[in-house]
Design a protein around this motif. Structure first.
Motif, PDB file in Angstrom:
ATOM      1  N   ALA A 176       0.829  -1.204   0.000  1.00 31.08           N
ATOM      2  CA  ALA A 176       0.000   0.000   0.000  1.00 31.08           C
ATOM      3  C   ALA A 176       0.864   1.254   0.000  1.00 31.08           C
ATOM      4  O   ALA A 176       0.574   2.238  -0.690  1.00 31.08           O
ATOM      5  N   GLY A 177       1.960   1.225   0.759  1.00 27.23           N
ATOM      6  CA  GLY A 177       2.876   2.362   0.778  1.00 27.23           C
ATOM      7  C   GLY A 177       3.538   2.586  -0.571  1.00 27.23           C
ATOM      8  O   GLY A 177       3.709   3.730  -1.010  1.00 27.23           O
ATOM      9  N   MET A 178       3.871   1.515  -1.272  1.00 25.29           N
ATOM     10  CA  MET A 178       4.495   1.648  -2.588  1.00 25.29           C
ATOM     11  C   MET A 178       3.511   2.235  -3.605  1.00 25.29           C
ATOM     12  O   MET A 178       3.895   3.059  -4.447  1.00 25.29           O
ATOM     13  N   ILE A 179       2.261   1.820  -3.513  1.00 26.78           N
ATOM     14  CA  ILE A 179       1.247   2.382  -4.420  1.00 26.78           C
ATOM     15  C   ILE A 179       1.071   3.876  -4.171  1.00 26.78           C
ATOM     16  O   ILE A 179       0.971   4.683  -5.108  1.00 26.78           O
ATOM     17  N   THR A 180       1.057   4.267  -2.900  1.00 26.33           N
ATOM     18  CA  THR A 180       0.947   5.688  -2.548  1.00 26.33           C
ATOM     19  C   THR A 180       2.111   6.483  -3.119  1.00 26.33           C
ATOM     20  O   THR A 180       1.922   7.559  -3.705  1.00 26.33           O
ATOM     21  N   GLU A 181       3.327   5.960  -2.972  1.00 28.23           N
ATOM     22  CA  GLU A 181       4.503   6.687  -3.462  1.00 28.23           C
ATOM     23  C   GLU A 181       4.542   6.716  -4.980  1.00 28.23           C
ATOM     24  O   GLU A 181       5.072   7.665  -5.573  1.00 28.23           O
ATOM     25  N   THR A 182       3.980   5.704  -5.645  1.00 26.21           N
ATOM     26  CA  THR A 182       3.897   5.726  -7.108  1.00 26.21           C
ATOM     27  C   THR A 182       3.011   6.865  -7.578  1.00 26.21           C
ATOM     28  O   THR A 182       3.348   7.606  -8.518  1.00 26.21           O
ATOM     29  N   LYS A 183       1.868   7.039  -6.915  1.00 23.31           N
ATOM     30  CA  LYS A 183       0.978   8.145  -7.273  1.00 23.31           C
ATOM     31  C   LYS A 183       1.617   9.491  -6.951  1.00 23.31           C
ATOM     32  O   LYS A 183       1.438  10.465  -7.683  1.00 23.31           O
ATOM     33  N   ARG A 184       2.382   9.540  -5.861  1.00 24.96           N
ATOM     34  CA  ARG A 184       3.076  10.787  -5.521  1.00 24.96           C
ATOM     35  C   ARG A 184       4.118  11.127  -6.592  1.00 24.96           C
ATOM     36  O   ARG A 184       4.300  12.291  -6.959  1.00 24.96           O
ATOM     37  N   THR A 185       4.810  10.101  -7.089  1.00 21.11           N
ATOM     38  CA  THR A 185       5.784  10.306  -8.159  1.00 21.11           C
ATOM     39  C   THR A 185       5.112  10.856  -9.410  1.00 21.11           C
ATOM     40  O   THR A 185       5.640  11.759 -10.072  1.00 21.11           O
ATOM     41  N   ASP A 186       3.945  10.302  -9.751  1.00 22.35           N
ATOM     42  CA  ASP A 186       3.207  10.795 -10.922  1.00 22.35           C
ATOM     43  C   ASP A 186       2.844  12.271 -10.763  1.00 22.35           C
ATOM     44  O   ASP A 186       2.923  13.049 -11.725  1.00 22.35           O
ATOM     45  N   THR A 187       2.461  12.665  -9.556  1.00 22.61           N
ATOM     46  CA  THR A 187       2.097  14.061  -9.304  1.00 22.61           C
ATOM     47  C   THR A 187       3.311  14.971  -9.446  1.00 22.61           C
ATOM     48  O   THR A 187       3.229  16.038 -10.076  1.00 22.61           O
ATOM     49  N   ILE A 188       4.434  14.559  -8.876  1.00 22.07           N
ATOM     50  CA  ILE A 188       5.658  15.361  -8.980  1.00 22.07           C
ATOM     51  C   ILE A 188       6.095  15.470 -10.436  1.00 22.07           C
ATOM     52  O   ILE A 188       6.501  16.546 -10.901  1.00 22.07           O
ATOM     53  N   ASN A 218       4.240  15.383 -13.070  1.00 17.17           N
ATOM     54  CA  ASN A 218       3.339  16.311 -13.749  1.00 17.17           C
ATOM     55  C   ASN A 218       3.696  17.758 -13.422  1.00 17.17           C
ATOM     56  O   ASN A 218       3.649  18.640 -14.294  1.00 17.17           O
ATOM     57  N   ASN A 219       4.059  18.022 -12.165  1.00 16.75           N
ATOM     58  CA  ASN A 219       4.481  19.372 -11.789  1.00 16.75           C
ATOM     59  C   ASN A 219       5.726  19.793 -12.580  1.00 16.75           C
ATOM     60  O   ASN A 219       5.804  20.923 -13.075  1.00 16.75           O
ATOM     61  N   VAL A 253      13.606  22.988  -8.285  1.00 20.92           N
ATOM     62  CA  VAL A 253      14.572  22.432  -7.324  1.00 20.92           C
ATOM     63  C   VAL A 253      13.846  21.681  -6.212  1.00 20.92           C
ATOM     64  O   VAL A 253      14.212  20.556  -5.852  1.00 20.92           O
ATOM     65  N   SER A 254      12.779  22.294  -5.677  1.00 17.98           N
ATOM     66  CA  SER A 254      12.016  21.635  -4.601  1.00 17.98           C
ATOM     67  C   SER A 254      11.377  20.346  -5.091  1.00 17.98           C
ATOM     68  O   SER A 254      11.355  19.331  -4.373  1.00 17.98           O
ATOM     69  N   GLU A 255      10.861  20.373  -6.312  1.00 22.90           N
ATOM     70  CA  GLU A 255      10.228  19.170  -6.851  1.00 22.90           C
ATOM     71  C   GLU A 255      11.245  18.049  -7.061  1.00 22.90           C
ATOM     72  O   GLU A 255      10.946  16.875  -6.820  1.00 22.90           O
ATOM     73  N   MET A 256      12.451  18.390  -7.474  1.00 22.00           N
ATOM     74  CA  MET A 256      13.489  17.373  -7.654  1.00 22.00           C
ATOM     75  C   MET A 256      13.894  16.776  -6.310  1.00 22.00           C
ATOM     76  O   MET A 256      14.115  15.562  -6.205  1.00 22.00           O
ATOM     77  N   VAL A 257      13.980  17.617  -5.285  1.00 22.83           N
ATOM     78  CA  VAL A 257      14.291  17.111  -3.940  1.00 22.83           C
ATOM     79  C   VAL A 257      13.184  16.168  -3.476  1.00 22.83           C
ATOM     80  O   VAL A 257      13.453  15.087  -2.925  1.00 22.83           O
ATOM     81  N   LEU A 299      11.238  14.455  -5.359  1.00 21.51           N
ATOM     82  CA  LEU A 299      11.292  13.241  -6.176  1.00 21.51           C
ATOM     83  C   LEU A 299      12.343  12.268  -5.644  1.00 21.51           C
ATOM     84  O   LEU A 299      12.097  11.055  -5.577  1.00 21.51           O
ATOM     85  N   ILE A 300      13.509  12.778  -5.252  1.00 25.65           N
ATOM     86  CA  ILE A 300      14.556  11.924  -4.699  1.00 25.65           C
ATOM     87  C   ILE A 300      14.100  11.305  -3.384  1.00 25.65           C
ATOM     88  O   ILE A 300      14.290  10.108  -3.128  1.00 25.65           O
ATOM     89  N   ASN A 301      13.495  12.128  -2.528  1.00 25.64           N
ATOM     90  CA  ASN A 301      12.990  11.623  -1.247  1.00 25.64           C
ATOM     91  C   ASN A 301      11.913  10.572  -1.463  1.00 25.64           C
ATOM     92  O   ASN A 301      11.876   9.534  -0.773  1.00 25.64           O
ATOM     93  N   ASN A 302      11.047  10.793  -2.439  1.00 24.66           N
ATOM     94  CA  ASN A 302       9.985   9.845  -2.746  1.00 24.66           C
ATOM     95  C   ASN A 302      10.558   8.514  -3.230  1.00 24.66           C
ATOM     96  O   ASN A 302      10.058   7.441  -2.879  1.00 24.66           O
ATOM     97  N   TYR A 303      11.633   8.592  -4.024  1.00 21.21           N
ATOM     98  CA  TYR A 303      12.273   7.381  -4.518  1.00 21.21           C
ATOM     99  C   TYR A 303      12.828   6.552  -3.362  1.00 21.21           C
ATOM    100  O   TYR A 303      12.715   5.319  -3.348  1.00 21.21           O
ATOM    101  N   ARG A 304      13.404   7.220  -2.377  1.00 19.99           N
ATOM    102  CA  ARG A 304      13.982   6.497  -1.225  1.00 19.99           C
ATOM    103  C   ARG A 304      12.885   5.819  -0.402  1.00 19.99           C
ATOM    104  O   ARG A 304      13.065   4.698   0.084  1.00 19.99           O
TER     105      ARG A 304
END
Length: 266
Positions: free
Chosen positions: A10-22, A24-25, A229-233, A235-240
């Motif tokens: 469930a956590g991985m699915i949440t982070e996948t959707k968060r990645t999609d949002t970032i 898109n930004n 810059v904030s979005e890239m940060v 994105l990296i945090n989301n990947y971890r």
């Protein structure tokens, strides 16, 4: 262990959707009037666990020196069930301004939207990159007519030599006012309008437009409020975080493998 798999998954699915949002930004960092989105996650309601199958006489496992917790199954405690995406929220903070000098480029400072006609009905936008069509209509880059206060397309006279737009949307050809832009807002509720795509918004049921409190600047465009810059940060945090969830799934799978193939043999 099965619950561990579900929680991590469930956590991985949440982070996948968060990645999609970032993503898109970042893709819309140069889109006029774009407002960044943010993924709001929440925790599934925790489940109360109780021990079962302890036999009919619960006192055998719940009593100690004559003390018993009751006749029901012993309570183990609560267990979290992971996270989920509760909302994709739009950040409506002001974007920076870019001077273009084009008289039909309009930027909004503060609250407000322009109204445009689309095949789905009237929609609203902060993208003020407008053009004059061959018939004299003011249109968006997608060919949608910009509307006045009567929901009618705005037409510039063929003999107009100069176009001036006032702070509240008054349109002048020379010294004569020829139209009034429909310049509206929807109160203080940030969810009164929702994104449709192509920089368009549609109002929620019951949301009523009212005169906008913001101001219009002519010859300028509002940039996206995305900070690359904030979005890239993020994105990296989301990947971890996603990687940690993946390792948790792998660990749970290993434990299940040992339970089935090694403990089972004993």
């Amino acid at each position: 262990m099965w619950r561990g798999l579900y929680t991590a998954g469930a956590g991985m699915i949440t982070e996948t959707k968060r990645t999609d949002t970032i993503a898109n930004n970042l893709a819309n960092a140069n889109t006029t009037g774009f407002k960044r989105d943010e993924t709001i996650s929440a925790e599934f309601a925790p489940m109360l666990l109780k021990r079962i199958n302890d036999g009919k006489d619960y006192n055998d496992v719940t009593s100690f020196k004559g003390f018993s917790v009751g006749s029901g199954a012993p309570t183990v405690g609560t267990l979290g069930l992971g996270s989920y995406v509760n909302e994709i929220a739009t950040d409506h903070s002001q974007g920076g301004f870019q001077t273009t000098g084009n008289p039909l480029d309009l930027a909004i400072s503060g609250d407000g939207y322009f109204a445009v006609q689309t095949p789905q009905g009237v929609r609203y936008t902060r993208d003020g990159n407008f053009y004059k069509s061959a018939t004299g209509q003011i249109q968006t880059v997608n060919g949608q007519a910009v509307l006045d206060t009567q929901n009618q397309p705005i037409v510039i006279p063929a003999d107009a030599t100069s176009i001036t737009v006032g702070a509240k949307g008054e349109i002048y050809a020379g010294n004569e006012q020829i139209a009034q832009l429909q310049f509206v807002q929807f109160g203080g509720d940030r969810r009164a309008v929702l994104k449709q795509g192509d920089s368009l918004y549609y109002p929620q049921e019951g949301a009523q437009p009212q005169a906008a409190a913001g101001e219009i600047y002519q010859g300028m465009l509002e940039n996206s409020n995305t900070n690359v810059v904030s979005e890239m940060v993020n994105l990296i945090n989301n990947y971890r975080i996603y990687e940690a969830g993946s390792k948790a799934v792998t660990t749970q799978d290993t434990l299940l493998d040992k339970s089935v193939n090694e403990v089972g043999r004993v």
